[in-house]
Design a protein around this motif. Structure first.
Motif, PDB file in Angstrom:
ATOM      1  N   GLY A 202       0.827  -1.203   0.000  1.00 34.67           N
ATOM      2  CA  GLY A 202       0.000   0.000   0.000  1.00 34.67           C
ATOM      3  C   GLY A 202       0.863   1.255   0.000  1.00 34.67           C
ATOM      4  N   ALA A 203       1.908   1.220   0.813  1.00 37.21           N
ATOM      5  CA  ALA A 203       2.820   2.370   0.887  1.00 37.21           C
ATOM      6  C   ALA A 203       3.454   2.618  -0.481  1.00 37.21           C
TER       7      ALA A 203
ATOM      8  N   ALA B 105       2.213   1.739  -3.422  1.00 40.78           N
ATOM      9  CA  ALA B 105       1.173   2.234  -4.325  1.00 40.78           C
ATOM     10  C   ALA B 105       0.935   3.719  -4.087  1.00 40.78           C
ATOM     11  N   ALA B 106       0.919   4.126  -2.813  1.00 40.67           N
ATOM     12  CA  ALA B 106       0.689   5.533  -2.479  1.00 40.67           C
ATOM     13  C   ALA B 106       1.830   6.395  -3.024  1.00 40.67           C
TER      14      ALA B 106
END
Ligand SMILES: Nc1ncnc2c1ncn2[C@@H]1O[C@H](COP(=O)(O)OP(=O)(O)O)[C@@H](O)[C@H]1O
Ligand SMILES: [Mg+2]
Lengths: 306, 277
Positions: free
Chosen positions: B29-30, B32-33
């Protein structure tokens, strides 16, 4: 639920927060009140693991923030209206935020709509007014549908409509059973919003109680007595050794810390003819001023406040 | 006029079943962010465009220079037949700085724009935040390096004309070399930027390490200083890039550069972990 235990933060010589222990419950709006520089923002940053406490702990639902697997789904926070890169549009900002915590992209449009920014979602946030930045920050706080919400001075820069909207938002979030912790340096903002007040000054806890209790503890709860017989009034004054009674003019007596019922009874016993007997509740504003009087960092010269 | 929706501002809660189904976040997620953040600001696109233009211009100039030396009356300076991608490798010396700026901005802009607190609020595990940035910077700059290599080789090939040699395998190897070199240099930059937090400080330090210090050490003509300069990231990287064999083979140059990148990131992490956001 937020639990602070002995939380302390020193920046060099300054102690921004001093031994703060506190429990912020769910289902309520807890107002976090204190003059500028009291340590509110520092406390919130420590709760979020941004600043490292000099000592003490801050736990959310029993865990430090940094160990939460999906922090944004458990804690939403508005710290600063300038949290977005000025060159990035609002939608991309929230999209990146959502992706960081595995939040579905559809939530981005939902919260943009909730805060009324849908129409400008494609605009770069650098072009936003302070109030729009504040709304974007609130959208970010709501993004993960969290159980715990923190807002640092959320109404800064909002117009009266926006202020009312924020108030309603806080109330409805708490009504849904969420924990709402909101800071302000103005009592007037808290009066209509908060169920409970935590007041700090110079980093120290001054009060932590339901609003009604903060009010009751104020020494400004007074009874005003008026009588056409100054002599009788003086007799009444002398009976009130327990409380403080002042006679600012011959026909008027101001009694502090004695219930109005008791003053009435004594007046009857002394045979004082009464033209007026009124209990005057302190305003929260007064109670707050009194509590923080010694801890205002930058007091007006000569203590010129009334 | 912007006004919040008139309805009560309560939110439709996400049902528990759906909550589980979008469970990623964490390190993926990190990443992707950070990926989304990278491509949603103009500075990324400007840096890449600048890098490609610099590459094309420098490659053209080197190509013209090569044909000139081959066709002038002085036979001693002849370069002969040159691989098109060799032009790209020589041109990267200058063009790399546009990409280095991109890597630097990935972290320093967080401090200058004050977004670091938001970033760490989303990703409070600081090691993951830095790993995510490192992964994205490495990917983007590797890709940029390959693309720049291709542009440089194409421009070089067009200008070299009959002095050109071209092999698919050789070109592919050179493009990957440029990509790898640039990714490592940019990871080094990211590490320095994380430790220093300021754009000016970072750019100065990286420039010193890559260019100024090695040049002055080598000009000293003192063997000891020259050995030191061999161990610096810029020199090691250049040896890897140009396939030099003396004083060490290219693979050692690659390793030295990688060690510098990891060391800079470790230093950056040490600061990031300790200091307040
Ligand atoms: N990063 C920092 N470095 C040094 N001092 C700080 C820092 N942050 C806050 N302070 C100091 O700590 C005190 C509390 O500040 P703050 O938490 O911002 O108060 P509030 O939010 O209640 O206005 C102030 O005296 C402020 O100057
Ligand atoms: Mg503050």
């Amino acid at each position: 639920m937020i639990l602070l235990t002995g939380l302390t933060k020193r920046y060099g010589e300054t102690t921004a927060v001093r031994d703060l222990s506190l429990r912020v419950e769910s289902g309520k709006v807890t107002g976090f009140l204190g003059p500028n520089g009291a340590g509110k923002s520092t406390t919130m940053r420590m709760i979020l693991g941004l600043d490292r406490p000099t000592s003490g702990t801050a736990l959310i639902g029993g865990r430090p923030y940094a160990t939460l697997p999906h922090p944004l789904r458990e804690v939403g926070a508005l710290l600063d209206a300038k949290a977005a890169h000025p060159g990035r549009c609002a939608r991309s900002h929230l999209k990146a935020m959502a992706r960081s915590n595995g939040i579905p992209g559809a939530r981005v449009e939902t919260v943009l709509d909730t805060v009324g920014l849908s129409e400008v979602a494609g605009k770069r946030t650098g072009t936003f007014s302070l109030g729009m930045g504040q709304r974007l920050g609130i959208a970010g706080a709501l993004l993960g549908d969290p159980r715990v919400l923190m807002f640092d001075e959320p109404v800064n820069g909002l117009d009266p409509d926006g202020v009312r909207w924020v108030r309603e938002l806080m109330r409805s979030l708490a009504a849904e059973g969420r924990t709402v912790f909101v800071s302000s340096h103005l009592m007037s903002e808290m009066q209509q919003t908060a169920d409970r007040l935590v007041i700090i000054g110079k980093g120290r806890l001054l009060a932590d109680a339901p609003i009604a209790e903060v009010l009751a503890s104020s020494s400004r709860n007074t009874v005003k007595v008026r009588s056409p017989h100054p002599a009788a009034l003086s007799r009444l004054r002398d009976r009130l050794t327990a409380g403080h009674a002042e006679q600012p003019s011959p026909g008027e007596l101001i009694v502090t810390d004695v219930p109005v019922e008791r003053v009435g009874e004594l007046a009857h016993e002394e045979g004082v003819p009464l033209h007026e007997l009124t209990a005057r509740k302190a305003s929260l504003e007064q109670a707050y001023m009194e509590l923080t009087a010694d801890s205002v960092e930058y007091a007006a010269p000569g203590g010129g406040r009334t | 006029m912007i006004s919040p929706s008139a309805t009560t501002p309560s939110l439709p809660s996400v049902p528990a079943s759906r909550r589980r189904s979008f469970d990623n976040g964490g390190l993926p997620g990190a990443m992707a962010a950070e990926w989304t953040k990278t491509w949603s600001v103009r500075s990324t696109w400007w840096s890449l465009l600048t890098a490609l233009l610099l590459m094309a211009a420098t490659a053209a100039q080197l190509g013209i220079y090569t044909t000139d030396t081959n066709t002038n009356t002085d036979p001693t300076d002849d370069k002969g037949i040159v691989a098109a991608s060799e032009i790209a490798i020589q041109a990267i010396d200058l063009a790399q700085f546009a990409v280095i700026a991109l890597a630097m901005l990935a972290i320093t802009v967080e401090y200058s724009a004050g977004t670091i607190r938001a970033t760490l609020q989303w990703m409070p595990r600081r090691a993951w935040m830095l790993m995510a940035k490192t992964a994205v910077v490495a990917c983007v700059t590797f890709g940029a390096g390959v693309l720049m290599g291709a542009v440089g080789a194409a421009v070089g090939a067009a200008i070299l004309g009959r002095w050109r040699s071209f092999s698919f395998a050789g070109t592919a190897r050179d493009l990957l070399t440029i990509g790898l070199y640039l990714a490592l240099i940019c990871m080094f930059t990211l590490g320095v930027g994380t430790a220093l937090r300021s754009a000016v400080g970072t750019l100065t330090s990286v420039f010193l390490f890559l260019t100024i210090i090695p040049a002055s050490l080598q000009n000293s003509n003192i063997t000891f200083f020259e050995r030191i300069s061999d161990a610096l990231p810029g020199v090691a990287g250049a040896r890897f890039l140009r396939g030099a064999t003396d004083p060490y083979p290219p693979i050692v140059g690659l390793l030295i550069l990688a060690v510098w990148a990891v060391a800079a990131l470790a230093g950056g992490y040490a600061v990031l972990r300790r200091r307040d956001a």
